[in-house]
Design a protein around this motif. Structure first.
Motif, mmCIF file in Angstrom:
data_model
loop_
_atom_site.group_PDB
_atom_site.id
_atom_site.type_symbol
_atom_site.label_atom_id
_atom_site.label_comp_id
_atom_site.label_asym_id
_atom_site.label_seq_id
_atom_site.Cartn_x
_atom_site.Cartn_y
_atom_site.Cartn_z
ATOM 1 N N GLY A 1 0.854 -1.193 0.000
ATOM 2 C CA GLY A 1 0.000 0.000 0.000
ATOM 3 C C GLY A 1 0.883 1.234 0.000
ATOM 4 N N ALA A 2 0.670 2.112 0.959
ATOM 5 C CA ALA A 2 1.465 3.332 1.062
ATOM 6 C C ALA A 2 2.673 3.151 1.986
ATOM 7 C CB ALA A 2 0.596 4.476 1.572
ATOM 8 N N LEU A 3 2.795 1.977 2.615
ATOM 9 C CA LEU A 3 3.881 1.730 3.566
ATOM 10 C C LEU A 3 5.094 1.115 2.888
ATOM 11 C CD1 LEU A 3 1.898 0.093 6.494
ATOM 12 C CD2 LEU A 3 2.710 2.440 6.365
ATOM 13 N N PHE A 4 6.281 1.510 3.348
ATOM 14 C CA PHE A 4 7.522 0.876 2.936
ATOM 15 C C PHE A 4 8.066 0.139 4.143
ATOM 16 C CE2 PHE A 4 7.090 3.976 -0.375
ATOM 17 C CZ PHE A 4 7.622 3.347 -1.490
ATOM 18 N N LEU A 5 8.088 -1.198 4.078
ATOM 19 C CA LEU A 5 8.547 -2.023 5.188
ATOM 20 C C LEU A 5 9.980 -2.468 4.939
ATOM 21 C CD1 LEU A 5 5.358 -4.258 5.453
ATOM 22 C CD2 LEU A 5 5.889 -2.187 6.756
ATOM 23 N N PRO A 6 10.827 -2.447 5.960
ATOM 24 C CA PRO A 6 12.212 -2.873 5.765
ATOM 25 C C PRO A 6 12.314 -4.378 5.528
ATOM 26 C CG PRO A 6 11.796 -2.454 8.082
ATOM 27 C CD PRO A 6 10.551 -2.037 7.340
ATOM 28 N N VAL A 7 13.244 -4.764 4.673
ATOM 29 C CA VAL A 7 13.569 -6.161 4.447
ATOM 30 C C VAL A 7 14.995 -6.329 4.960
ATOM 31 C CG1 VAL A 7 13.897 -7.987 2.734
ATOM 32 C CG2 VAL A 7 12.087 -6.293 2.409
ATOM 33 N N ARG A 8 15.165 -7.184 5.970
ATOM 34 C CA ARG A 8 16.470 -7.343 6.627
ATOM 35 C C ARG A 8 16.977 -8.773 6.480
ATOM 36 N NH1 ARG A 8 17.735 -2.849 9.254
ATOM 37 N NH2 ARG A 8 16.053 -1.425 9.823
ATOM 38 N N ALA A 9 18.294 -8.914 6.490
ATOM 39 C CA ALA A 9 18.933 -10.223 6.390
ATOM 40 C C ALA A 9 18.792 -10.967 7.713
ATOM 41 C CB ALA A 9 20.403 -10.057 6.038
ATOM 42 N N ALA A 10 18.395 -12.223 7.638
ATOM 43 C CA ALA A 10 18.243 -13.046 8.837
ATOM 44 C C ALA A 10 19.557 -13.702 9.238
ATOM 45 C CB ALA A 10 17.181 -14.118 8.603
ATOM 46 N N VAL A 11 20.554 -13.667 8.350
ATOM 47 C CA VAL A 11 21.883 -14.209 8.642
ATOM 48 C C VAL A 11 22.935 -13.306 8.012
ATOM 49 C CG1 VAL A 11 21.143 -16.627 8.760
ATOM 50 C CG2 VAL A 11 21.896 -15.683 6.590
ATOM 51 N N ALA A 12 24.152 -13.393 8.525
ATOM 52 C CA ALA A 12 25.282 -12.704 7.904
ATOM 53 C C ALA A 12 25.808 -13.594 6.789
ATOM 54 C CB ALA A 12 26.365 -12.434 8.939
ATOM 55 N N GLY A 13 26.334 -13.004 5.735
ATOM 56 C CA GLY A 13 26.884 -13.808 4.650
ATOM 57 C C GLY A 13 27.194 -12.979 3.430
ATOM 58 N N ARG A 14 27.288 -13.652 2.308
ATOM 59 C CA ARG A 14 27.598 -13.003 1.026
ATOM 60 C C ARG A 14 26.376 -13.139 0.111
ATOM 61 N NH1 ARG A 14 32.352 -11.670 -0.849
ATOM 62 N NH2 ARG A 14 33.429 -13.078 0.568
ATOM 63 N N VAL A 15 26.033 -12.068 -0.578
ATOM 64 C CA VAL A 15 24.899 -12.071 -1.500
ATOM 65 C C VAL A 15 25.280 -12.854 -2.749
ATOM 66 C CG1 VAL A 15 23.377 -10.646 -2.925
ATOM 67 C CG2 VAL A 15 24.067 -9.844 -0.659
ATOM 68 N N ARG A 16 24.540 -13.929 -3.024
ATOM 69 C CA ARG A 16 24.736 -14.672 -4.279
ATOM 70 C C ARG A 16 24.107 -13.893 -5.424
ATOM 71 N NH1 ARG A 16 23.382 -21.001 -3.014
ATOM 72 N NH2 ARG A 16 25.295 -21.435 -1.883
ATOM 73 N N GLN A 17 22.823 -13.528 -5.215
ATOM 74 C CA GLN A 17 22.125 -12.750 -6.238
ATOM 75 C C GLN A 17 20.846 -12.163 -5.680
ATOM 76 O OE1 GLN A 17 21.033 -15.271 -9.518
ATOM 77 N NE2 GLN A 17 19.294 -16.157 -8.461
ATOM 78 N N VAL A 18 20.447 -11.047 -6.269
ATOM 79 C CA VAL A 18 19.134 -10.471 -5.990
ATOM 80 C C VAL A 18 18.208 -11.148 -6.994
ATOM 81 C CG1 VAL A 18 17.753 -8.375 -5.903
ATOM 82 C CG2 VAL A 18 20.153 -8.302 -5.199
ATOM 83 N N SER A 19 17.223 -11.880 -6.496
ATOM 84 C CA SER A 19 16.415 -12.768 -7.335
ATOM 85 C C SER A 19 15.241 -12.101 -8.037
ATOM 86 C CB SER A 19 15.893 -13.939 -6.492
ATOM 87 O OG SER A 19 16.963 -14.626 -5.907
ATOM 88 N N VAL A 20 14.849 -10.903 -7.611
ATOM 89 C CA VAL A 20 13.726 -10.214 -8.235
ATOM 90 C C VAL A 20 14.168 -8.828 -8.690
ATOM 91 C CG1 VAL A 20 11.953 -11.469 -6.954
ATOM 92 C CG2 VAL A 20 12.845 -9.366 -6.027
ATOM 93 N N ALA A 21 13.508 -8.327 -9.700
ATOM 94 C CA ALA A 21 13.839 -7.010 -10.240
ATOM 95 C C ALA A 21 13.325 -5.902 -9.330
ATOM 96 C CB ALA A 21 13.227 -6.854 -11.632
ATOM 97 N N ASP A 22 13.991 -4.777 -9.370
ATOM 98 C CA ASP A 22 13.562 -3.605 -8.614
ATOM 99 C C ASP A 22 12.168 -3.194 -9.101
ATOM 100 O OD1 ASP A 22 14.373 -1.688 -6.608
ATOM 101 O OD2 ASP A 22 14.382 -0.192 -8.205
ATOM 102 N N GLY A 23 11.228 -3.050 -8.183
ATOM 103 C CA GLY A 23 9.869 -2.661 -8.537
ATOM 104 C C GLY A 23 8.960 -3.820 -8.906
#
Length: 138
Positions: free
Chosen positions: A99-121
């Motif tokens: 809706g009009a809210l922007f909710l934070p998405v946080r990492a549940a573990v420390a590590g290295r990003v393999r890939q961002v799986s979805v496109a921005d937007g």
């Protein structure tokens, strides 16, 4: 709104693993929030990387509910994380617009990003993988 309805909303909030829910009916409005409990081992699966001979644990940052995922803040140009970035537990890795809210998405573990799986937007569903991570075993 009756107290029994509010209790039921609180139960659904916990069962769905959400941190907030808002319900509006006419001129009434109820907003419930809870503290998220992060269980890093919940979505981990082990695999072996032969090149280094060390076990790497793979996990995913998943959508807490349906919405539109943004890898960048709407007012910024740089992405929160990119493939290869090393991130820490609880680090902000994106935002989910509901809706009009922007909710934070946080990492549940420390590590290295393999890939961002979805496109921005991109519109995402509950539990959909947003970012794939790998965690080096100690």
């Amino acid at each position: 709104m009756k107290i029994d309805e509010i209790r039921q909303l609180a139960i659904w909030l916990g069962e769905a693993g959400l941190t907030a829910i808002e319900l509006k009916r006419g001129d009434e409005s109820v907003l419930l929030r809870r503290t998220a409990r992060i269980s890093p081992s919940a979505s981990l699966s082990a695999s072996v990387t032969p090149a280094r001979g060390r076990e790497r644990l793979a996990c995913a940052v998943k959508a807490s509910g349906p919405g539109v995922f943004f890898a960048t803040h709407p007012d910024e140009t740089a992405a929160y994380v990119q493939g290869g970035d090393v991130i820490s537990l609880g680090q902000l890795v994106g935002v989910l617009r509901v809706g009009a809210l922007f909710l934070p998405v946080r990492a549940a573990v420390a590590g290295r990003v393999r890939q961002v799986s979805v496109a921005d937007g991109q519109t995402v569903g509950y539990g959909q993988t947003l970012i794939e991570l790998e965690e080096l075993a100690s």
